[in-house]
Design an enzyme around this catalytic site. Structure first.
Site, PDB file in Angstrom:
ATOM      1  N   ASP A  66       0.829  -1.196   0.000  1.00 11.83           N
ATOM      2  CA  ASP A  66       0.000   0.000   0.000  1.00 11.83           C
ATOM      3  C   ASP A  66       0.866   1.250   0.000  1.00 11.83           C
ATOM      4  O   ASP A  66       1.641   1.483   0.929  1.00 11.83           O
ATOM      5  CB  ASP A  66      -0.894  -0.046   1.244  1.00 11.83           C
ATOM      6  CG  ASP A  66      -1.927   1.066   1.244  1.00 11.83           C
ATOM      7  OD1 ASP A  66      -2.542   1.281   0.185  1.00 11.83           O
ATOM      8  OD2 ASP A  66      -2.092   1.713   2.280  1.00 11.83           O
ATOM      9  N   THR A  99      -3.059   5.570  -4.355  1.00 10.88           N
ATOM     10  CA  THR A  99      -1.975   6.356  -3.765  1.00 10.88           C
ATOM     11  C   THR A  99      -0.664   6.165  -4.521  1.00 10.88           C
ATOM     12  O   THR A  99       0.069   7.123  -4.738  1.00 10.88           O
ATOM     13  CB  THR A  99      -1.765   6.007  -2.275  1.00 10.88           C
ATOM     14  OG1 THR A  99      -1.596   4.613  -2.140  1.00 10.88           O
ATOM     15  CG2 THR A  99      -2.946   6.446  -1.449  1.00 10.88           C
ATOM     16  N   THR A 100      -0.387   4.938  -4.940  1.00 13.95           N
ATOM     17  CA  THR A 100       0.856   4.698  -5.671  1.00 13.95           C
ATOM     18  C   THR A 100       0.823   5.432  -7.003  1.00 13.95           C
ATOM     19  O   THR A 100       1.804   6.068  -7.415  1.00 13.95           O
ATOM     20  CB  THR A 100       1.065   3.196  -5.898  1.00 13.95           C
ATOM     21  OG1 THR A 100       0.858   2.516  -4.665  1.00 13.95           O
ATOM     22  CG2 THR A 100       2.456   2.912  -6.408  1.00 13.95           C
ATOM     23  N   ASP A 392      -9.188   0.123   1.078  1.00 10.76           N
ATOM     24  CA  ASP A 392      -9.087   0.750  -0.241  1.00 10.76           C
ATOM     25  C   ASP A 392     -10.269   0.337  -1.114  1.00 10.76           C
ATOM     26  O   ASP A 392     -10.900   1.160  -1.768  1.00 10.76           O
ATOM     27  CB  ASP A 392      -7.789   0.330  -0.954  1.00 10.76           C
ATOM     28  CG  ASP A 392      -6.566   1.063  -0.395  1.00 10.76           C
ATOM     29  OD1 ASP A 392      -6.715   1.748   0.634  1.00 10.76           O
ATOM     30  OD2 ASP A 392      -5.476   0.933  -0.985  1.00 10.76           O
TER      31      ASP A 392
HETATM   32  P1  ADP Z   1      -2.584   2.292  -6.409  1.00  2.00           P
HETATM   33  O1  ADP Z   1      -1.980   2.545  -5.057  1.00  2.00           O
HETATM   34  O2  ADP Z   1      -2.288   3.406  -7.360  1.00  2.00           O
HETATM   35  O3  ADP Z   1      -4.010   1.912  -6.349  1.00  2.00           O
HETATM   36  P2  ADP Z   1      -2.137  -0.432  -7.140  1.00  2.00           P
HETATM   37  O4  ADP Z   1      -0.935  -1.243  -6.781  1.00  2.00           O
HETATM   38  O5  ADP Z   1      -3.396  -0.739  -6.446  1.00  2.00           O
HETATM   39  O6  ADP Z   1      -1.754   1.069  -6.963  1.00  2.00           O
HETATM   40  O7  ADP Z   1      -2.340  -0.599  -8.699  1.00  2.00           O
HETATM   41  C1  ADP Z   1      -3.364   0.022  -9.385  1.00  2.00           C
HETATM   42  C2  ADP Z   1      -3.190  -0.164 -10.860  1.00  2.00           C
HETATM   43  O8  ADP Z   1      -3.258  -1.553 -11.202  1.00  2.00           O
HETATM   44  C3  ADP Z   1      -4.298   0.520 -11.639  1.00  2.00           C
HETATM   45  O9  ADP Z   1      -3.735   1.200 -12.718  1.00  2.00           O
HETATM   46  C4  ADP Z   1      -5.164  -0.641 -12.105  1.00  2.00           C
HETATM   47  O10 ADP Z   1      -5.855  -0.373 -13.312  1.00  2.00           O
HETATM   48  C5  ADP Z   1      -4.140  -1.724 -12.298  1.00  2.00           C
HETATM   49  N1  ADP Z   1      -4.741  -3.059 -12.253  1.00  2.00           N
HETATM   50  C6  ADP Z   1      -5.448  -3.627 -11.261  1.00  2.00           C
HETATM   51  N2  ADP Z   1      -5.858  -4.871 -11.594  1.00  2.00           N
HETATM   52  C7  ADP Z   1      -5.403  -5.111 -12.841  1.00  2.00           C
HETATM   53  C8  ADP Z   1      -5.489  -6.215 -13.756  1.00  2.00           C
HETATM   54  N3  ADP Z   1      -6.129  -7.324 -13.423  1.00  2.00           N
HETATM   55  N4  ADP Z   1      -4.879  -6.084 -14.944  1.00  2.00           N
HETATM   56  C9  ADP Z   1      -4.225  -4.944 -15.266  1.00  2.00           C
HETATM   57  N5  ADP Z   1      -4.101  -3.889 -14.463  1.00  2.00           N
HETATM   58  C10 ADP Z   1      -4.682  -3.955 -13.272  1.00  2.00           C
HETATM   59 MG    MG Z   2      -4.884   0.281  -5.483  1.00  2.00          MG
END
Ligand code: ADP
Ligand code: MG
Length: 558
Positions: A66, A99-100, A392
């Site tokens: 996270d 957040t990332t 989240d």
């Molecule tokens: P954040 O803290 O920004 O939410 P995450 O590690 O949760 O970071 O990653 C979010 C990103 O991962 C988003 O751009 C989302 O569209 C992408 N994502 C989530 N699930 C999938 C998936 N199954 N295939 C491709 N991208 C995905």
């Molecule tokens: Mg996320």
């Protein structure tokens, strides 16, 4: 540095250790510090992102994916880097997820800005260009976003699953996404104008170790992870009157503290009786109010426990403050601090059910709208990370219910936006044009990093994605598992529009804030070590006042 020269010369009025950095030096220093922080979370982005292990100076360990948690635990003490941490915190407060993305985008904007500064573009032009582009991007998100039925459980489940993919919650994401959606729907109220408002105050999260995440459940009412204080107390109550007490049931402190000299056994006996009398009176007041159960936030004296048991009153002690507040939502009544003014009006009402094996109470109100998500996991680390993932996901589900607009994830929206922003740049005059273009390029960071973190070639991926979008495929994103370009919305990778809008606006604001600084005046020594070169990943530059030295305890683990 404290020499004072008059006559036309500026008077320097800073202390001995004070240091100053100006213009390009200051900008480079700040950009490098901010980027170092942003880059430190990039490797966690997306379903295939890795976790980080954070070891605090006290030795406690957090394993997480996270973004905001990582940055908060890193204990950064560089002021510029802290601005980037604030991006994560704003994103967490405003959107709950993303957040990332927000932090990494801020870092990428600054990288692009550094390139423009190197071409002698003035920071003011860059800031103006970023602002223009950010505004346009917000508008375009509005154009790209798709309206969905806010009660459509399938969409809501997909939003939850997308948020949980790659997190500790992923293994049980089907089960979890269902109970999350049920939870949000249970606390959603319809306003007079027909809009849906998820009221998250009526939703509580409780965690318990010992079982698997698949055993997590959604319960009506509250769950209180406590035992009765006395074994002779009733445990299951129907239509009970409940006292929510935020003070201790103990001998008043002033008297307990007072020193006492006892000359005879009689005197000691008298003193003990006085204390007992005081406790007796407190319990009597509780009994007179008609309470059948006391949820006490503080301690309960042994003797008082005994009296309460005799009165047939159930009592739980050291109930968390947040639980007490939630009980107020579930049971009604007031949180009481003074037993002298207690009346039956202050009491809440509901039923209690004790699960002796799990050592917890299920509490339901009469016309209860409160629900509790009981999250389970094998160990503390597992449950903690599960809880972060679930919070989240709850936020993005709530956001989708209230906002009703979603976007295709997996980088699809970013590539589409980048394309549109670069088109828009053509219409922008002056040097701002270059900054608008750079903003467009910066947006492609998300698909690039998603590809990188999945072991795919980021350049090839981006080429494929761009060409799909040029062919009008607005929802073309990356399937991180196969490396294929797919319609991610159809594939169930769904993000709420609100979180993306927030991520872009806070990333832009932070980048511009850093760029506006042209003068650093530090009261303490200003370390310049390491910022001759650009701060690449891990190349955290020493900053003002200790730089990122606060990460000390983390050794080389990042
Ligand atoms: P954040 O803290 O920004 O939410 P995450 O590690 O949760 O970071 O990653 C979010 C990103 O991962 C988003 O751009 C989302 O569209 C992408 N994502 C989530 N699930 C999938 C998936 N199954 N295939 C491709 N991208 C995905
Ligand atoms: Mg996320």
């Amino acid at each position: 540095m404290s020499q004072q020269r008059m006559r036309g010369q500026p008077m320097v009025i800073m202390g001995e250790d004070a240091q100053r950095m100006k213009d390009k030096d200051a900008q480079e220093h700040n950009i490098a510090a901010a980027r170092a922080v942003a880059e430190s979370v990039q490797s966690t982005l997306g379903p295939k992102g890795m976790d980080k292990m954070l070891v605090s100076s006290m030795g406690s360990v957090t394993v997480t994916n996270d973004g905001v948690t990582i940055l908060q635990e890193m204990d950064i003490d560089n002021p510029t880097a802290e601005m980037i941490v604030e991006v994560a915190e704003t994103q967490e407060d405003e959107a709950g997820d993303g957040t990332t993305t927000a932090v990494a985008t801020a870092g990428e904007l600054l990288k692009q800005a550094q390139d423009l500064l190197d071409q002698d573009i003035h920071p003011t032009a860059i800031i103006r260009g970023f602002d223009l582009a950010s505004k346009r991007a917000q508008e375009e998100i509005g154009n790209i976003a798709e309206d969905v039925d806010r009660q459509d459980e399938e969409i809501l489940r997909k939003v939850a699953e997308t948020s949980m993919t790659g997190k500790g919650a992923e293994l049980n994401k089907e089960h979890l996404s269902q109970i999350l959606v049920d939870a949000v729907q249970a606390v959603t109220v319809e306003a007079d104008d027909g809009s849906l408002i998820p009221d998250m105050e009526f939703l509580n999260i409780e965690t318990q170790t010992g079982r698997s995440a698949g055993d997590s459940e959604l319960l009506t009412g509250a769950v209180i992870d406590k035992d009765p204080v006395h074994e002779d107390m009733p445990t299951d109550l129907e239509d009970a009157d409940a006292l929510l007490l935020d003070r201790a049931i103990e001998v008043e402190e002033a008297e307990a503290d007072a020193s006492l000299s006892v000359d005879s056994p009689d005197q000691l006996q008298q003193f003990i009786e006085q204390e007992e009398q005081q406790l007796r009176e407190q319990v009597d007041k509780i009994a007179e109010s008609g309470a059948d159960v006391v949820f006490c936030q503080k301690g309960i004296d042994d003797m008082a426990q005994h009296y309460l048991a005799k009165e047939g009153i159930l009592a739980l002690r050291r109930v968390k403050k947040s639980d007490l507040q939630f009980l107020k939502e579930v049971l009604g009544g007031a949180i009481v601090s003074d037993l002298d003014t207690l009346t039956s009006e202050d009491l809440g009402r509901g039923s209690l059910d004790y699960d002796g094996d799990a050592e917890l109470f299920y509490v339901e109100g009469e016309d209860s709208h409160g629900v509790t998500l009981l999250l389970r996991g094998s160990t503390d680390h597992v449950v903690d990370e599960l809880e972060r993932g679930v919070t989240d996901a709850l936020d993005v589900v709530a956001s989708t219910v209230s906002d009703g607009r979603v976007l295709a994830g997996g980088g699809a929206v970013e590539v589409e936006l980048a394309d549109r922003i670069r088109d828009y740049a053509d219409s922008v005059e002056g040097r701002e044009q270059l900054a608008v273009e750079a903003f467009g390029d910066a947006l492609e960071l998300v698909p690039r990093v998603l590809a990188e973190n999945s072991g795919l070639d980021p350049i090839d991926t981006l080429v494929d994605l761009r060409s799909a979008h040029e062919n009008g495929d607005t929802r073309a994103g990356l399937n991180v598992f196969t490396g294929d370009v797919v319609d991610t919305l159809d594939a169930g990778v769904v993000e709420p529009a609100h979180a993306k809008e927030q991520a872009l606006s806070s990333a832009t604001e932070a980048a511009n804030l850093v760029l506006k600084i042209d003068d650093i005046i530090a009261a303490d020594e200003l370390s310049t070590e390491g910022d001759e070169e650009e701060g690449g990943p891990g190349g955290a530059p020493g900053g003002m006042g200790g730089g990122m030295g606060g990460m000390g305890g983390m050794g080389g683990m990042m």
